[in-house]
Design a protein around this motif. Structure first.
Motif, short mmCIF file in Angstrom:
data_model
loop_
_atom_site.label_atom_id
_atom_site.label_comp_id
_atom_site.label_asym_id
_atom_site.label_seq_id
_atom_site.Cartn_x
_atom_site.Cartn_y
_atom_site.Cartn_z
N UNK A 123 0.77 -1.17 -0.07
CA UNK A 123 -0.06 -0.08 -0.13
C UNK A 123 0.91 1.23 0.05
N UNK A 124 0.15 2.41 -0.11
CA UNK A 124 1.00 3.58 -0.19
C UNK A 124 1.76 3.69 1.31
N UNK A 125 3.01 4.11 1.16
CA UNK A 125 3.96 4.09 2.32
C UNK A 125 3.27 4.61 3.58
N UNK A 126 3.12 4.02 4.56
CA UNK A 126 2.43 4.42 5.91
C UNK A 126 3.25 3.51 7.01
N UNK A 127 3.70 4.50 8.09
CA UNK A 127 4.23 3.75 9.10
C UNK A 127 3.13 3.90 10.47
N UNK A 128 2.71 2.98 11.24
CA UNK A 128 1.85 3.23 12.21
C UNK A 128 2.47 2.64 13.37
N UNK A 129 2.79 3.10 14.47
CA UNK A 129 3.44 2.43 15.62
C UNK A 129 2.79 2.91 16.89
N UNK A 130 2.48 1.70 17.67
CA UNK A 130 2.03 2.01 19.00
C UNK A 130 2.82 1.60 20.07
N UNK A 131 2.86 2.49 20.96
CA UNK A 131 3.94 2.38 21.98
C UNK A 131 3.30 2.11 23.37
N UNK A 132 3.83 1.34 24.33
CA UNK A 132 3.46 1.09 25.47
C UNK A 132 4.27 1.38 26.62
N UNK A 133 4.04 2.04 27.79
CA UNK A 133 4.79 2.42 28.70
C UNK A 133 4.30 2.19 30.01
N UNK A 134 4.99 2.23 30.85
CA UNK A 134 4.75 2.07 32.26
C UNK A 134 4.77 3.16 33.32
N UNK A 135 3.95 3.34 34.26
CA UNK A 135 4.03 4.36 35.37
C UNK A 135 3.27 4.28 36.44
N UNK A 136 3.67 4.47 37.74
CA UNK A 136 2.78 4.18 39.12
C UNK A 136 1.41 5.03 38.81
N UNK A 137 0.60 4.44 39.25
CA UNK A 137 -1.04 4.99 39.38
C UNK A 137 -0.84 6.27 39.89
N UNK A 138 -1.61 7.35 39.13
CA UNK A 138 -1.87 8.64 39.66
C UNK A 138 -0.72 9.58 39.33
N UNK A 139 0.27 8.96 38.93
CA UNK A 139 1.60 9.89 38.55
C UNK A 139 1.93 10.29 37.03
N UNK A 140 0.88 9.99 36.12
CA UNK A 140 0.91 10.46 34.88
C UNK A 140 0.94 11.96 34.84
N UNK A 141 1.75 12.64 33.77
CA UNK A 141 1.78 13.86 33.53
C UNK A 141 0.64 14.05 32.65
N UNK A 142 -0.34 14.99 32.84
CA UNK A 142 -1.47 14.94 32.07
C UNK A 142 -1.78 16.62 31.40
N UNK A 143 -2.50 16.76 30.86
CA UNK A 143 -2.85 18.17 30.16
C UNK A 143 -3.57 18.95 31.04
N UNK A 144 -4.53 18.47 31.98
CA UNK A 144 -5.23 19.17 32.62
C UNK A 144 -4.94 19.50 34.16
N UNK A 145 -3.82 19.54 34.31
CA UNK A 145 -3.31 20.01 35.83
C UNK A 145 -2.69 21.40 35.93
#
Lengths: 325, 325
Positions: A123-145
């Motif tokens: 197909x037409x050149x296309x790269x789709x990557x899905x990444x997985x990471x871990x972090x302690x619950x409640x410690x994610x940096x978010x956009x709403x803080x």
């Protein structure tokens, strides 16, 4: 004889798994989450002519495809663990695949993550990557803080700035020219962005909000402001600008730094106390990246751009949007 | 005025999250794994003209894009939890997006899973979905567990068979014709495959190996045989064939059932004991799907195709490969 799909996958993308329970070669990859940790997940799709030029070296394309995904994990403060790659190729081009795999795996190894599965198709050149990471619950940096009074920070390469990727793009487009050495440097910013993975993790518990710069500082900051229900001011003269960009007209410097896109630096907020500022600086030092305080979060909605004298600037800026520009 | 990328995402793809800690709208989605469970992950990319025809209704395309991914989770015996969608669109086409979202969400709701994030960009039409499922450690159905003496089974729609998706494709290509009613039925098999999610979970601890049929039975079985280090025989006359396919010439029936592709049924092995056979049948009944015993795993490598009299057939078959046919 052309290599079949399965041979291609085996030849360039299969390596023994180190951490995954089961990697490439079955219907699913199997991963065992670390007990008690949360999963952070992000997908980014790269299309030729839109996210990269047909002239890009395959090693750099492989690097960039993974880097923009790792940048999302960095913006959440997650530790990268694994990734999936789905790839549409117009033809079987072995040197291209070899280079792509090299660029991908070099960056993956740098961050200690592994390719656990994916898909290959014509197909037409296309790269789709899905990444997985871990972090302690409640410690994610978010956009709403982000909170009124917080300092606004941006990361940048030591000795460099933001806006260089856009500067390189405009040289490719023939709108601007640079010396060979300058061009190589800004071309690297465009083709080989360095995801701020260590900085993101170091900012956990310190930054109140974070986002990675992909669509341009003003547009990306807009997401943080909307979700946090706050406004901000930016001291435009405080924006980190590279020597190459600093030689361009002032209006271009502002345009590229504020709305250039493709920076993959972290934009984040943190308390404005002296202690928090010292902690931010220490986190950046430990991560080997520079940070600059460029403004402040305010209760009043909207974004105000100020010069060094505190006078408000009126600039016609917009963030990068794949459908509107 | 054209809708921008962010408005598009909001309008058609954002729904409140039910299970995810954080869904669409931040740099990453956040998921909290169930303590003690393993994660099963799969990505499939669908390209126009290769995995679907430009004439497909967007609702059916949305269904199929998610269905082929859920089929991979089914083949591992995992319980689906969430998915990511990355989408390249040649233009902003709101009726198309509305239909696509409808088809996606209808199937997602049926399986109790939610869309937690993704990406949207301009580009040649391309859908890349990554699905996440959970299952207890050590219980995944894999490709490498088939043992000599195991019975070989395939699932199929009650009253239907395998090979119908290929039959529909050949009608679309103008190579064959069917009555209107027959065509609608096989077209559904091609455009709206039903992932065997309940059957996959019911086969945990019972099936010794499993794979989903995407590239054609012979090709997909080949993966199981290679990874398990065994061979097999198939009783060709035992293959489940729909009434529509049964009216085609015998050679076509065999070709489409054995190597048609796009079936999204489960091919699996289980002990050949009477007890295990009864358990397989009970699992299928509970899942509301039919199963048929079509052959046996043998120690001798290779695949043997036998007719009802036990005479070996020589058929020129090959699995579907996106680069070699």
């Amino acid at each position: 004889m052309a290599l079949g799909e399965f041979d291609l996958i085996r030849k360039y993308f299969t390596r023994p798994t180190q951490q995954a329970v089961l990697g490439i070669g079955d219907d699913c990859a199997l991963l065992q989450p670390t007990p008690g940790m949360q999963w952070a997940i992000s997908s980014d799709m790269l299309v030729e002519g839109r996210h990269f030029l047909p002239t890009v070296r395959p090693e750099r394309l492989g690097h960039k495809a993974l880097a923009v995904n790792l940048s999302d994990l960095a913006a959440c403060g997650a530790r990268p663990v694994a990734f999936m790659l789905a790839l549409a190729l117009p033809r079987v081009d072995e040197p291209f695949l070899a280079g792509l795999a090299q660029g991908l795996f070099d960056l993956a190894d740098l961050h200690g993550i592994e390719l656990v599965g994916g898909d290959t198709t014509a197909g037409p050149l296309n790269l789709c990557i899905t990444v997985f990471g871990e972090l302690p619950p409640g410690q994610a940096l978010r956009r709403d803080g982000a909170r009124a009074g917080d300092a606004l920070w941006v990361s940048h390469p030591p000795g460099g700035g933001i806006g260089d990727a856009r500067l390189a793009l405009e040289v490719f487009r023939g709108h601007l020219s640079l010396t060979g050495e300058e061009f190589e440097r800004v071309r690297c910013a465009m083709e080989q962005p360095q995801p701020r993975v260590a900085l993101g993790q170091a900012l956990r518990g310190l930054a109140t909000a974070a986002i990675d710069l992909s669509d341009g500082l003003v547009g990306d900051l807009g997401h943080v402001l909307r979700r946090s229900g706050v406004g901000a001011r930016i001291e435009v003269d405080a924006l980190p600008i590279s020597p190459a960009l600093a030689r361009q007209p002032r209006a271009l410097q502002q345009q590229f730094a504020l709305a250039g896109g493709d920076d993959y630096e972290l934009l984040f907020t943190a308390p404005a106390t002296a202690q928090a500022q010292a902690q931010v600086q220490a986190a950046a030092d430990a991560a080997g990246v520079a940070v600059r305080r460029i403004g402040q979060i305010e209760a009043q909605p909207g974004l105000r751009l100020l010069d060094a004298q505190g006078i408000e600037l009126t600039l016609a800026l917009h963030g990068f949007d794949h459908f509107s520009c």
